[in-house]
Motif scaffolding. Structure first.
Motif, short mmCIF file in Angstrom:
data_model
loop_
_atom_site.label_atom_id
_atom_site.label_comp_id
_atom_site.label_asym_id
_atom_site.label_seq_id
_atom_site.Cartn_x
_atom_site.Cartn_y
_atom_site.Cartn_z
N LEU A 121 33.42 -26.35 62.94
CA LEU A 121 32.34 -27.71 62.93
C LEU A 121 31.43 -26.95 62.05
O LEU A 121 30.91 -25.75 62.20
N LYS A 122 30.87 -27.64 61.04
CA LYS A 122 29.79 -27.41 60.31
C LYS A 122 28.59 -28.50 60.32
O LYS A 122 29.07 -29.91 60.20
N ALA A 123 27.36 -28.27 60.34
CA ALA A 123 26.38 -29.24 60.66
C ALA A 123 25.27 -29.23 59.50
O ALA A 123 24.86 -28.24 59.22
N ASP A 124 24.98 -30.24 58.94
CA ASP A 124 23.51 -30.29 58.12
C ASP A 124 22.72 -31.21 58.89
O ASP A 124 22.85 -32.48 59.02
N ILE A 125 21.57 -30.66 59.49
CA ILE A 125 20.78 -31.31 60.54
C ILE A 125 19.54 -31.43 59.72
O ILE A 125 18.87 -30.46 59.39
N ARG A 126 19.18 -32.88 59.08
CA ARG A 126 18.06 -33.07 58.35
C ARG A 126 17.36 -34.31 58.58
O ARG A 126 18.09 -35.42 58.44
N GLU A 127 16.31 -34.21 59.24
CA GLU A 127 15.70 -35.59 59.61
C GLU A 127 15.19 -36.27 58.54
O GLU A 127 14.75 -35.81 57.43
N GLY A 128 15.29 -37.62 58.76
CA GLY A 128 14.69 -38.52 57.44
C GLY A 128 15.53 -38.95 56.48
O GLY A 128 15.46 -39.47 55.45
N MET A 179 22.10 -36.44 60.84
CA MET A 179 22.79 -35.22 60.78
C MET A 179 24.34 -35.61 59.93
O MET A 179 24.77 -36.81 60.26
N ILE A 180 24.78 -34.60 59.41
CA ILE A 180 26.20 -34.88 58.83
C ILE A 180 27.00 -33.45 59.54
O ILE A 180 26.57 -32.56 59.36
N VAL A 181 27.94 -33.82 60.18
CA VAL A 181 29.07 -32.90 60.68
C VAL A 181 30.44 -33.02 60.14
O VAL A 181 30.82 -34.11 60.03
N ALA A 182 30.76 -31.87 59.66
CA ALA A 182 32.18 -31.75 59.02
C ALA A 182 33.04 -31.07 59.90
O ALA A 182 32.50 -29.97 60.74
N PHE A 183 34.13 -31.64 60.38
CA PHE A 183 34.82 -30.84 61.56
C PHE A 183 36.35 -31.10 61.21
O PHE A 183 36.94 -32.01 60.54
N SER A 184 37.00 -29.97 61.73
CA SER A 184 38.45 -29.87 61.50
C SER A 184 38.84 -29.85 62.98
O SER A 184 38.54 -28.54 63.52
N VAL A 185 39.88 -30.25 63.64
CA VAL A 185 40.57 -29.86 64.74
C VAL A 185 42.10 -29.70 64.76
O VAL A 185 42.57 -30.45 64.32
N THR A 186 42.51 -28.61 65.78
CA THR A 186 43.86 -28.32 65.54
C THR A 186 44.27 -28.14 67.00
O THR A 186 43.94 -27.19 67.46
N PRO A 187 45.54 -28.85 67.32
CA PRO A 187 45.90 -28.42 68.73
C PRO A 187 46.92 -27.51 68.61
O PRO A 187 47.39 -27.30 67.48
#
Length: 97
Positions: free
Chosen positions: A72-79, A1-9
């Motif tokens: 958070l955005k995820a691309d969940i793709r096996e293989g 999987m690929i996760v794109a995330f941004s975090v802000t305190p």
């Protein structure tokens, strides 16, 4: 999987760059494939290992904060292997036509 995330305190007097740097350091130290852009950090791996890194990055960025915003955005793709780069390469091939 690929996760794109941004975090802000939120709720700190600190500028964002030190908090973001703490999060990015956690990601880079993980050893998983990753990239950081002006808006997001992307990380690639198996579900459990990626989510563990995201959790630790959020904790690092949020040190001293009363509240944390996470996108958070995820691309969940096996293989798929090296999707972090192969997806961009596919677009570049199309642009070169």
């Amino acid at each position: 999987m690929i996760v794109a995330f941004s975090v802000t305190p939120l709720g700190t007097d600190e500028h964002i760059a030190p908090a973001v740097a703490r999060a990015v350091k956690v990601v880079r130290d993980s050893g998983l494939p990753n990239e950081t852009t002006s808006m997001f950090t992307s990380i690639e791996g198996e579900w459990d290992e990626v989510m563990d890194v995201v959790k630790r990055a959020v904790e690092a960025a949020g040190q001293g904060a009363h509240r944390i915003s996470l996108t958070l955005k995820a691309d969940i793709r096996e293989g798929v292997v090296d999707g972090l780069h192969s997806k961009v390469e596919a677009v570049e091939r199309e642009l070169a036509r």
